[in-house]
Design an enzyme around this catalytic site. Structure first.
Site, PDB file in Angstrom:
ATOM      1  N   ASP A   1       7.105   2.312  -2.866  1.00 51.59           N
ATOM      2  CA  ASP A   1       6.942   0.853  -2.998  1.00 51.59           C
ATOM      3  C   ASP A   1       8.221   0.187  -3.527  1.00 51.59           C
ATOM      4  O   ASP A   1       8.168  -0.792  -4.277  1.00 51.59           O
ATOM      5  CB  ASP A   1       5.749   0.522  -3.922  1.00 51.59           C
ATOM      6  CG  ASP A   1       4.463   1.166  -3.437  1.00 51.59           C
ATOM      7  OD1 ASP A   1       4.269   1.214  -2.206  1.00 51.59           O
ATOM      8  OD2 ASP A   1       3.666   1.633  -4.266  1.00 51.59           O
TER       9      ASP A   1
ATOM     10  N   HIS B   1       1.907  -3.845   0.309  1.00 50.06           N
ATOM     11  CA  HIS B   1       1.489  -3.244  -0.966  1.00 50.06           C
ATOM     12  C   HIS B   1       0.722  -4.290  -1.779  1.00 50.06           C
ATOM     13  O   HIS B   1       1.191  -5.426  -1.909  1.00 50.06           O
ATOM     14  CB  HIS B   1       2.723  -2.769  -1.740  1.00 50.06           C
ATOM     15  CG  HIS B   1       2.369  -2.157  -3.061  1.00 50.06           C
ATOM     16  ND1 HIS B   1       1.803  -0.903  -3.173  1.00 50.06           N
ATOM     17  CD2 HIS B   1       2.461  -2.637  -4.327  1.00 50.06           C
ATOM     18  CE1 HIS B   1       1.571  -0.637  -4.454  1.00 50.06           C
ATOM     19  NE2 HIS B   1       1.961  -1.678  -5.168  1.00 50.06           N
TER      20      HIS B   1
ATOM     21  N   SER C   1       2.623  -7.835  -1.520  1.00 47.81           N
ATOM     22  CA  SER C   1       4.025  -7.929  -1.088  1.00 47.81           C
ATOM     23  C   SER C   1       4.220  -7.179   0.217  1.00 47.81           C
ATOM     24  O   SER C   1       3.567  -6.159   0.459  1.00 47.81           O
ATOM     25  CB  SER C   1       4.952  -7.267  -2.120  1.00 47.81           C
ATOM     26  OG  SER C   1       4.769  -7.809  -3.399  1.00 47.81           O
TER      27      SER C   1
ATOM     28  N   ASN D   1       6.138  -2.159   4.806  1.00 48.56           N
ATOM     29  CA  ASN D   1       4.908  -1.712   4.151  1.00 48.56           C
ATOM     30  C   ASN D   1       4.248  -2.914   3.487  1.00 48.56           C
ATOM     31  O   ASN D   1       4.940  -3.808   2.991  1.00 48.56           O
ATOM     32  CB  ASN D   1       5.265  -0.679   3.068  1.00 48.56           C
ATOM     33  CG  ASN D   1       4.037  -0.163   2.318  1.00 48.56           C
ATOM     34  OD1 ASN D   1       3.032   0.193   2.927  1.00 48.56           O
ATOM     35  ND2 ASN D   1       4.112  -0.124   0.998  1.00 48.56           N
TER      36      ASN D   1
HETATM   37  C1  GRF Z   1      -4.378  -2.709   1.462  1.00 46.74           C
HETATM   38  O1  GRF Z   1      -4.754  -3.223   0.219  1.00 46.74           O
HETATM   39  C2  GRF Z   1      -2.887  -2.483   1.513  1.00 46.74           C
HETATM   40  O2  GRF Z   1      -2.152  -3.440   0.807  1.00 46.74           O
HETATM   41  C3  GRF Z   1      -2.759  -1.155   0.819  1.00 46.74           C
HETATM   42  O3  GRF Z   1      -3.852  -0.409   1.273  1.00 46.74           O
HETATM   43  C4  GRF Z   1      -4.909  -1.298   1.649  1.00 46.74           C
HETATM   44  C5  GRF Z   1      -5.236  -1.005   3.073  1.00 46.74           C
HETATM   45  O4  GRF Z   1      -6.327  -1.757   3.528  1.00 46.74           O
HETATM   46  N1  GRF Z   1      -1.466  -0.566   1.068  1.00 46.74           N
HETATM   47  P1  GRF Z   1      -6.738  -1.716   5.053  1.00 46.74           P
HETATM   48  O5  GRF Z   1      -6.820  -0.245   5.450  1.00 46.74           O
HETATM   49  O6  GRF Z   1      -5.682  -2.437   5.837  1.00 46.74           O
HETATM   50  O7  GRF Z   1      -8.061  -2.389   5.117  1.00 46.74           O
END
Ligand code: GRF
Length: 227
Positions: free
Chosen positions: A149, A113, A140, A111
């Protein structure tokens, strides 16, 4: 013998800029991988549209069509398994995956985050960072566990928090680093250099004490000692 390219399934709920970064890296020959399916909980997710534009199978599995979270995830992951991914990448997937599905795929789900975990889990991480008045924020990549997370962290990208930042400007600065962070981490995974062993991350068969850090040249390097 060359290693076969990594088969990646992506889970995304929204705009899919991280998915796009993976697609661009593959197209540029920077990542030996193939996206074999994109899955979402939201039928209108832009990520699904991006996948279809690349002729990649794209499917929404709506939670409201299922009585329980377990039933939803069972169906969703059945569809994911059908495209035979080596790795499942949660890239802006806004749901917690049920324990059963996570534990059935040890070391095969990551994932991204937008915080320097373990700081600022959950939602609104940029505002959380501003409220805490930290000088540094970032993103991360971690192996997925059933805890939100919470799985072992592989790599991080750090950005400064600047005077006058609001959640939007800070979030944009983080997002720009998320994309190379994700691609570089996937390159390591595609090369078979990263593994989850029990609850620790191993890189080149050595236990990783601290997450790898994305440097200015977009390389993943060990955390400098003293940090
Ligand atoms: C990103 O900031 C990711 O870290 C978080 O959700 C957002 C997704 O952005 N989990 P995208 O859909 O990849 O533009």
């Amino acid at each position: 013998m060359t290693r076969p390219s990594l088969r990646i399934a992506v889970l995304a709920s929204g705009r899919g800029s991280n998915l796009q970064a993976i697609l661009d890296a593959i197209a540029a020959g920077r990542l030996a991988a193939e996206i074999v399916g994109v899955f979402s909980d939201k039928p209108k997710a832009l990520a699904l549209q991006r996948a279809r534009e690349h002729a990649i199978p794209a499917l929404a599995v709506s939670p409201r069509d299922f009585a329980t979270r377990v039933a939803h995830d069972e169906h969703l992951f059945g569809r994911i398994d059908a495209v035979h991914p080596d790795l499942i990448v949660c890239a802006g997937y806004m749901r917690l995956v049920t324990e059963r599905e996570v534990s059935a795929r040890p070391g095969r789900m990551i994932n991204i985050h937008p915080s320097l975990l373990p700081a600022f889990k959950g939602l609104h991480t940029h505002q959380q960072a501003l409220d805490a008045a930290v000088g540094e924020h970032g993103a991360s990549i971690h192996f997925v566990s059933a805890e939100l997370d919470g799985g072992p962290v592989i790599a991080q990208a750090r950005v400064p928090v600047l005077p006058g930042d609001d959640a939007a400007t800070l979030g944009q600065r983080v997002l720009e680093r998320e994309h190379p962070l994700l691609v570089e981490t996937l390159r390591l995974l595609a090369d078979g250099r990263v593994a989850l062993v029990g609850s620790t991350v191993q890189v080149d068969h050595r236990t990783l004490g601290h997450p790898l850090q994305l440097d200015r040249e977009d390389r993943l390097v060990p955390t400098p000692s003293g940090n």
